[in-house]
Motif scaffolding. Sequence first.
Motif, PDB file in Angstrom:
ATOM      1  N   LEU A 155      63.671   1.112  29.199  1.00 25.20           N
ATOM      2  CA  LEU A 155      63.113   1.010  27.710  1.00 25.20           C
ATOM      3  C   LEU A 155      61.672   0.945  27.664  1.00 25.20           C
ATOM      4  N   ASN A 156      60.902   1.213  28.788  1.00 27.85           N
ATOM      5  CA  ASN A 156      59.481   1.216  28.527  1.00 27.85           C
ATOM      6  C   ASN A 156      59.031   2.474  27.736  1.00 27.85           C
ATOM      7  N   PRO A 157      59.645   3.581  27.974  1.00 24.41           N
ATOM      8  CA  PRO A 157      59.221   4.830  27.187  1.00 24.41           C
ATOM      9  C   PRO A 157      59.539   4.552  25.598  1.00 24.41           C
ATOM     10  N   PHE A 158      60.609   4.095  25.480  1.00 22.93           N
ATOM     11  CA  PHE A 158      61.200   3.579  23.998  1.00 22.93           C
ATOM     12  C   PHE A 158      60.160   2.557  23.443  1.00 22.93           C
ATOM     13  N   TYR A 159      59.892   1.655  24.160  1.00 20.09           N
ATOM     14  CA  TYR A 159      58.764   0.661  23.635  1.00 20.09           C
ATOM     15  C   TYR A 159      57.559   1.232  22.989  1.00 20.09           C
ATOM     16  N   GLN A 160      57.157   2.527  24.281  1.00 26.65           N
ATOM     17  CA  GLN A 160      55.824   2.949  23.793  1.00 26.65           C
ATOM     18  C   GLN A 160      55.918   3.959  22.467  1.00 26.65           C
ATOM     19  N   PHE A 161      57.002   4.306  22.345  1.00 23.93           N
ATOM     20  CA  PHE A 161      57.585   5.220  21.028  1.00 23.93           C
ATOM     21  C   PHE A 161      57.480   4.339  19.915  1.00 23.93           C
ATOM     22  N   LEU A 162      57.899   3.017  19.836  1.00 25.72           N
ATOM     23  CA  LEU A 162      57.927   2.067  18.818  1.00 25.72           C
ATOM     24  C   LEU A 162      56.295   1.751  18.422  1.00 25.72           C
ATOM     25  N   ALA A 163      55.882   1.590  19.520  1.00 25.05           N
ATOM     26  CA  ALA A 163      54.494   0.940  19.417  1.00 25.05           C
ATOM     27  C   ALA A 163      53.343   2.246  18.729  1.00 25.05           C
ATOM     28  N   ASP A 164      53.769   3.344  19.133  1.00 23.28           N
ATOM     29  CA  ASP A 164      53.229   4.672  18.596  1.00 23.28           C
ATOM     30  C   ASP A 164      53.069   4.929  17.310  1.00 23.28           C
ATOM     31  N   TYR A 165      54.427   4.564  16.718  1.00 18.86           N
ATOM     32  CA  TYR A 165      54.842   5.075  15.509  1.00 18.86           C
ATOM     33  C   TYR A 165      55.152   4.104  14.351  1.00 18.86           C
ATOM     34  N   LEU A 166      55.647   2.725  14.895  1.00 19.36           N
ATOM     35  CA  LEU A 166      55.637   1.682  14.276  1.00 19.36           C
ATOM     36  C   LEU A 166      54.780   0.639  14.572  1.00 19.36           C
ATOM     37  N   GLY A 167      53.710   0.698  15.048  1.00 16.32           N
ATOM     38  CA  GLY A 167      52.913  -0.251  15.713  1.00 16.32           C
ATOM     39  C   GLY A 167      52.179  -1.059  14.363  1.00 16.32           C
ATOM     40  N   PHE A 168      52.096  -0.408  13.221  1.00 17.94           N
ATOM     41  CA  PHE A 168      51.737  -1.220  12.211  1.00 17.94           C
ATOM     42  C   PHE A 168      52.614  -2.510  11.624  1.00 17.94           C
ATOM     43  N   ILE A 169      53.970  -2.348  12.317  1.00 17.08           N
ATOM     44  CA  ILE A 169      54.650  -3.558  11.941  1.00 17.08           C
ATOM     45  C   ILE A 169      54.444  -4.505  12.751  1.00 17.08           C
ATOM     46  N   PRO A 170      54.298  -5.907  12.755  1.00 10.32           N
ATOM     47  CA  PRO A 170      53.755  -6.782  13.686  1.00 10.32           C
ATOM     48  C   PRO A 170      54.779  -6.954  14.615  1.00 10.32           C
ATOM     49  N   SER A 177      44.441  -3.995  24.232  1.00 11.09           N
ATOM     50  CA  SER A 177      43.927  -2.963  24.970  1.00 11.09           C
ATOM     51  C   SER A 177      43.507  -3.625  26.532  1.00 11.09           C
ATOM     52  N   GLY A 178      43.838  -2.714  27.451  1.00  9.96           N
ATOM     53  CA  GLY A 178      43.697  -3.338  28.781  1.00  9.96           C
ATOM     54  C   GLY A 178      45.269  -3.506  29.448  1.00  9.96           C
ATOM     55  N   GLU A 179      46.048  -4.061  28.493  1.00 10.83           N
ATOM     56  CA  GLU A 179      47.524  -4.353  29.027  1.00 10.83           C
ATOM     57  C   GLU A 179      48.154  -2.991  28.869  1.00 10.83           C
ATOM     58  N   ILE A 180      49.470  -3.254  29.663  1.00 10.72           N
ATOM     59  CA  ILE A 180      50.271  -2.062  29.847  1.00 10.72           C
ATOM     60  C   ILE A 180      51.773  -2.736  29.423  1.00 10.72           C
ATOM     61  N   PHE A 181      52.637  -1.759  29.162  1.00 11.88           N
ATOM     62  CA  PHE A 181      54.076  -2.016  28.684  1.00 11.88           C
ATOM     63  C   PHE A 181      54.554  -2.487  30.049  1.00 11.88           C
ATOM     64  N   THR A 182      55.009  -3.815  30.301  1.00 18.62           N
ATOM     65  CA  THR A 182      55.942  -4.060  31.407  1.00 18.62           C
ATOM     66  C   THR A 182      57.234  -4.405  30.999  1.00 18.62           C
ATOM     67  N   GLY A 183      57.636  -4.347  29.905  1.00 16.87           N
ATOM     68  CA  GLY A 183      58.969  -4.225  29.548  1.00 16.87           C
ATOM     69  C   GLY A 183      59.545  -5.542  29.584  1.00 16.87           C
ATOM     70  N   ARG A 184      59.009  -6.568  30.193  1.00 16.52           N
ATOM     71  CA  ARG A 184      59.566  -7.977  30.193  1.00 16.52           C
ATOM     72  C   ARG A 184      58.958  -8.911  29.153  1.00 16.52           C
ATOM     73  N   VAL A 185      59.792  -8.389  27.800  1.00 18.35           N
ATOM     74  CA  VAL A 185      59.294  -9.110  26.746  1.00 18.35           C
ATOM     75  C   VAL A 185      60.591  -9.517  25.916  1.00 18.35           C
ATOM     76  N   ALA A 186      60.351  -9.955  24.826  1.00 21.49           N
ATOM     77  CA  ALA A 186      61.383 -10.597  24.163  1.00 21.49           C
ATOM     78  C   ALA A 186      62.369  -9.606  23.835  1.00 21.49           C
ATOM     79  N   MET A 187      62.003  -8.373  23.451  1.00 22.09           N
ATOM     80  CA  MET A 187      63.167  -7.444  22.965  1.00 22.09           C
ATOM     81  C   MET A 187      64.054  -7.156  24.175  1.00 22.09           C
ATOM     82  N   SER A 188      63.518  -6.950  25.512  1.00 16.52           N
ATOM     83  CA  SER A 188      64.289  -6.699  26.653  1.00 16.52           C
ATOM     84  C   SER A 188      65.422  -7.856  26.588  1.00 16.52           C
ATOM     85  N   ALA A 189      64.833  -9.078  26.384  1.00 19.42           N
ATOM     86  CA  ALA A 189      65.857 -10.219  26.588  1.00 19.42           C
ATOM     87  C   ALA A 189      66.927 -10.428  25.876  1.00 19.42           C
TER      88      ALA A 189
END
Length: 335
Positions: A155-170, A177-189
């Motif tokens: 799912l990490n590439p998909f999360y990156q896609f969402l952040a790039d194109y829908l990042g204006f939505i909270p 900045s400085g953090e990377i997508f770990t994928g261990r987030v509420a969406m994955s759970a």
Amino acid sequence: MTVTTTPSSTGSQPAGNDYGTHPGARANGIFKGMSTGAGVLILVTLAAVATFLLVEAWPAFIASPEDLGQEVSFIKPEDGQSLMEIIGYLIYGTVLMSLIALVIATPISIGIALFISHYAPRRLAQTLGYLIDLLAAVPSVVYGLWGVAVLVPFLNPFYQFLADYLGFIPLFAAPESGEIFTGRVAMSAGIVLAIMILPIITAVTREVFLQTPVLHEEAALAMGATRWEMVKMSVFPFARSGMVGATMLGLGRALGETMAVLMIISPGLTLSPYILQPNQHNTVAGYIALQFPEANAMGVSSLVAMGLALFVITLVVNMLARWVVSRRSEFSGAN
């Protein structure tokens, strides 16, 4: 002329519903007592659980934040944390991940149930039904391991896609900045929880769909309706409250899940809406499992207070589901 009379059916014959002298009267009485005892046992068990939670959580509720912070390691009043604030954060995270799971699982479950009950050939429907029921038997720790090892990297590439194109939505904002997508987030759970509650919603909804009167379906088809129009006019109205009940059962399952969420999410205590950022959310059950091994007596009391909050939420959800179902009980497939 001889007049013949027939013996009266009343008086000499026992009443049709008089089972007092019936050979099975004693067995009927025993069975009634056992059934009544089983029903009472449910109420007694529920009352015992509620009483235990109240008694054990009461010391944490009456203690001052300063005293509680001195005795409980995970409560830090100097950082602005109190027991009620932590419970609020955990309830928010629990509800957030459960709603994500519900939004994903409900339409998929209804679609699968409809395919099995009205579209699939009999053999295929039986096979799919068996596989759906088999999913419910998979332990939650297996879902957690699969989520960490397979789902999160996928799912990490998909999360990156969402952040790039829908990042204006909270909801889909990228990590700072400085953090990377770990994928261990509420969406994955939430996605893993959706997979876990899918067999529950599907199984109940399928049985409700199968209870739709055949005459209703045949009447709609005889009037020239297509298969989809028949489902929309006959099946869905009949099964509406049953679908709501199935969805609420799945929500109750998601609210209480522990191991899968604990293994996947990177925990945090905030009211953040960012479901793609780590260290933002946690659940009540996951937090209790994480803190319980090292908790002292007052810490256990605080954790029981959190369990009491989860108990109340689950009880309210089930009562709400029952109320929705009972509103249409006279023509509901769930009744």
